[in-house]
Scaffold this motif. Structure first.
Motif, PDB file in Angstrom:
ATOM      1  N   VAL A   1       0.843  -1.204   0.000  1.00 33.78           N
ATOM      2  CA  VAL A   1       0.000   0.000   0.000  1.00 33.78           C
ATOM      3  C   VAL A   1       0.873   1.247   0.000  1.00 33.78           C
ATOM      4  O   VAL A   1       0.606   2.217  -0.724  1.00 33.78           O
ATOM      5  CB  VAL A   1      -0.956  -0.003   1.211  1.00 33.78           C
ATOM      6  CG1 VAL A   1      -1.640   1.361   1.346  1.00 33.78           C
ATOM      7  CG2 VAL A   1      -2.004  -1.099   1.062  1.00 33.78           C
ATOM      8  N   GLU A   2       1.929   1.245   0.806  1.00 36.46           N
ATOM      9  CA  GLU A   2       2.827   2.397   0.849  1.00 36.46           C
ATOM     10  C   GLU A   2       3.491   2.641  -0.501  1.00 36.46           C
ATOM     11  O   GLU A   2       3.654   3.787  -0.933  1.00 36.46           O
ATOM     12  CB  GLU A   2       3.894   2.187   1.927  1.00 36.46           C
ATOM     13  CG  GLU A   2       3.388   2.419   3.345  1.00 36.46           C
ATOM     14  CD  GLU A   2       2.809   3.817   3.523  1.00 36.46           C
ATOM     15  OE1 GLU A   2       3.448   4.801   3.101  1.00 36.46           O
ATOM     16  OE2 GLU A   2       1.699   3.923   4.065  1.00 36.46           O
ATOM     17  N   VAL A   3       3.861   1.563  -1.195  1.00 41.07           N
ATOM     18  CA  VAL A   3       4.448   1.703  -2.529  1.00 41.07           C
ATOM     19  C   VAL A   3       3.422   2.300  -3.479  1.00 41.07           C
ATOM     20  O   VAL A   3       3.732   3.202  -4.269  1.00 41.07           O
ATOM     21  CB  VAL A   3       4.941   0.341  -3.052  1.00 41.07           C
ATOM     22  CG1 VAL A   3       5.400   0.467  -4.511  1.00 41.07           C
ATOM     23  CG2 VAL A   3       6.083  -0.181  -2.199  1.00 41.07           C
ATOM     24  N   LEU A   4       2.182   1.810  -3.416  1.00 36.91           N
ATOM     25  CA  LEU A   4       1.132   2.347  -4.284  1.00 36.91           C
ATOM     26  C   LEU A   4       0.915   3.832  -4.018  1.00 36.91           C
ATOM     27  O   LEU A   4       0.777   4.630  -4.954  1.00 36.91           O
ATOM     28  CB  LEU A   4      -0.176   1.585  -4.061  1.00 36.91           C
ATOM     29  CG  LEU A   4      -1.388   2.133  -4.830  1.00 36.91           C
ATOM     30  CD1 LEU A   4      -1.167   2.073  -6.332  1.00 36.91           C
ATOM     31  CD2 LEU A   4      -2.655   1.389  -4.444  1.00 36.91           C
ATOM     32  N   PHE A   5       0.911   4.229  -2.744  1.00 35.88           N
ATOM     33  CA  PHE A   5       0.706   5.642  -2.413  1.00 35.88           C
ATOM     34  C   PHE A   5       1.861   6.497  -2.936  1.00 35.88           C
ATOM     35  O   PHE A   5       1.649   7.647  -3.348  1.00 35.88           O
ATOM     36  CB  PHE A   5       0.550   5.813  -0.906  1.00 35.88           C
ATOM     37  CG  PHE A   5      -0.798   5.371  -0.387  1.00 35.88           C
ATOM     38  CD1 PHE A   5      -1.767   4.885  -1.238  1.00 35.88           C
ATOM     39  CD2 PHE A   5      -1.104   5.437   0.969  1.00 35.88           C
ATOM     40  CE1 PHE A   5      -3.014   4.483  -0.778  1.00 35.88           C
ATOM     41  CE2 PHE A   5      -2.340   5.053   1.440  1.00 35.88           C
ATOM     42  CZ  PHE A   5      -3.294   4.569   0.566  1.00 35.88           C
TER      43      PHE A   5
END
Length: 515
Positions: free
Chosen positions: A190-194
């Motif tokens: 999720v952090e990578v996507l953000f």
């Protein structure tokens, strides 16, 4: 708190609007999915659409992406009225969508899926080398170690979600619609996507974001829009909203996921796992010497990051995987040599993570899906008792509160939350002694999530043993009597419900962020 609500459907003015819906309505027979909605997308910003299942979010997104046509109203791009007859029409204006339910071809490779219908063609035909190179670069950008040649069928659900995101990124869209893009992702992913979303904003890409993970969505939101029963009920900029504001406009009240059911004593262990070890085809250990007892009336939550072994554990208990060693006992008797169907007969039922692929038959009706797992109970000789089947279906619809007027309607007519309740209702109809649920709230809204957890609480009070897994730490604090953290196939820690969020995350190996 200064907010702007729009009960009269008036649209907030913004000079940087790149995509708009004006008085858009959509009806399916007597069902009004959208009722004259006004909606704007702003250049280089994230507009998040909140709402319960059935509020009209996905219908609006499908209209903006050219998948369905509105019954009335207009779509505007850069202030000009346009007509989309297909997704290809929308793509010509730079609009693409990442669907909640994955639309990948499982028999094709990662590269083939990313370039499906958009192949790079040179003088000698399709340039496979260039496609693989670009795919590798996309995987690197998304920080996912996936070989471009890997068949999608061999990937975990979260990895498939990454491929779906990569496919959308490859198009270089002006406007990117993300419908539940994080539903199957770990916290790290999720952090990578953000990070990718922030990079896209800097390039001027506009993003429409739909998520039932409310706190998570607030991290990237610039504008918040709430839909309820096909109407736009509220709009505000990020600085003017918080979590209670969202929940209040979505469901009309603030509430949590409940508390562990109390007022009774647990029974004897109904499920016991002894020294269970699970390995994959390459010999990698997925579950390592795990021991577990679950008592009648007890609800146990398994938390862990993707790859922790939660799914493999539940699937092995249910009979979908064969363990390398160890034993699984139901009421003291080993079920290792029993098939999935035989385990269901004895009272061991699984609600899988991927409801579309593993939990539902898309060509069947709501009723047929509900009765499928318990069909043997109303088969007499070569005949099926339609009356008994009808009673099972009616009881399931009533018990799990499925919102439908006709059990003969297709399963696709239901919202995501109601489809999830069908899967749960189907397994509860088998009268299980132990119910296993893998990510039971994936892709459903806060209202439906609350109803699912109430079902688990009700079942436990009636003597059902329950295990549910989650990758969302806040869900550990719902109805669980006991919280078990898994990491790298092992039990890393075990907690009572009064544990803190930071303690759970630390035990899983997840970075703890200060509040």
């Amino acid at each position: 708190m200064n907010t702007t609500t729009n009960p009269d459907q008036s649209s907030p003015a913004n000079t940087a609007t790149v995509l708009s819906a004006r008085n858009v309505a959509k009806s399916y027979g007597s069902v009004h999915a959208l009722k004259g909605v006004n909606f704007d997308v702003h250049k280089g910003e994230v507009t998040t659409l909140f709402g319960e299942n059935g509020a009209g979010k996905s219908t609006l997104m499908k209209i903006l992406a050219g998948i369905v046509s509105p019954s009335s109203g207009d779509i505007l791009v850069d202030g000009n009225v346009v007509t989309f007859r297909s997704p290809a029409d929308a793509a010509e204006y730079g609009i693409s969508i990442i669907h909640q339910e994955l639309s990948l071809a499982p028999n094709l490779s990662v590269t083939d899926n990313i370039f499906l219908g958009r192949e790079i063609v040179g003088a000698g035909g399709v340039d496979f080398a260039t496609e693989r190179r670009i795919t590798a670069e996309l995987m690197q950008e998304l920080e996912e170690d996936i070989d471009p040649r890997t068949p999608v069928s061999e990937l975990k659900l979260g990895q498939q979600q990454i491929v779906e995101i990569a496919r959308a990124l490859q198009i270089n869209s002006r406007i990117l619609i993300m419908d539940e893009p994080t539903s199957a992702l770990s916290a790290t992913e999720v952090e990578v996507l953000f990070k990718v979303i922030r990079d896209l904003k800097k390039r001027g890409v506009s993003i429409v974001y739909i998520s039932h993970h409310l706190e998570e969505a607030l991290e990237v939101t610039d504008h918040a829009v709430v839909l309820r029963d096909g109407n736009m009920t509220a709009y505000a900029k990020r600085a003017d909203i918080d979590l209670p504001w969202i929940v209040r406009h979505m469901v009309g009240e603030n509430f949590d996921l409940g508390a562990p059911p109390a007022g009774y004593d647990f029974g004897e262990p109904v499920l016991s796992v002894r020294d269970l070890r699970v390995v994959d085809d390459t010999g990698k250990v997925l579950v390592d010497k795990l021991n577990l007892d679950v008592r009648a009336g007890e609800i146990v939550c398994f938390y862990g990051l993707m790859g922790a072994g939660r799914t493999e554990l539940l699937e092995t208990i249910a009979g979908r995987n064969e363990p390398a060693s160890g034993d699984i006992l139901l009421n003291g008797h080993s079920v290792l040599k029993l098939s999935i169907a035989q385990r269901i007969e004895l009272g061991l039922a699984l609600v899988p993570e991927d409801r579309q692929r593993d939990g539902l038959v898309q060509t069947m009706s709501i009723g047929e899906n509900l009765s499928l797992a318990s069909i043997s109970s109303f088969v007499k000789g070569l005949m099926t008792s339609r009356q008994m089947e009808s009673e099972v279906v009616s009881s399931a619809i009533r018990n799990v509160h499925i919102k439908t007027n006709d059990s003969r309607a297709g399963i696709g007519s239901l919202s995501g939350g109601n489809q999830q309740k069908v899967v749960i209702g189907k397994m509860l109809a088998t009268s299980p002694k132990v119910l296993l649920l893998d990510e039971p709230s994936r892709g459903i809204d806060i209202g439906a999530k609350s109803e699912v957890f109430k079902l688990l609480s009700k079942g436990a009070q009636q003597g059902l043993g329950v295990i549910y897994s989650t990758s969302e730490v806040t869900e550990c604090f719902g109805v669980a009597h006991r919280i078990i953290v898994m990491s790298r196939g092992r039990i890393a820690a075990e907690f009572e419900p009064d544990v803190s969020k930071d303690e759970i995350m630390a035990a899983s190996g997840e970075a703890v962020l200060s509040e």
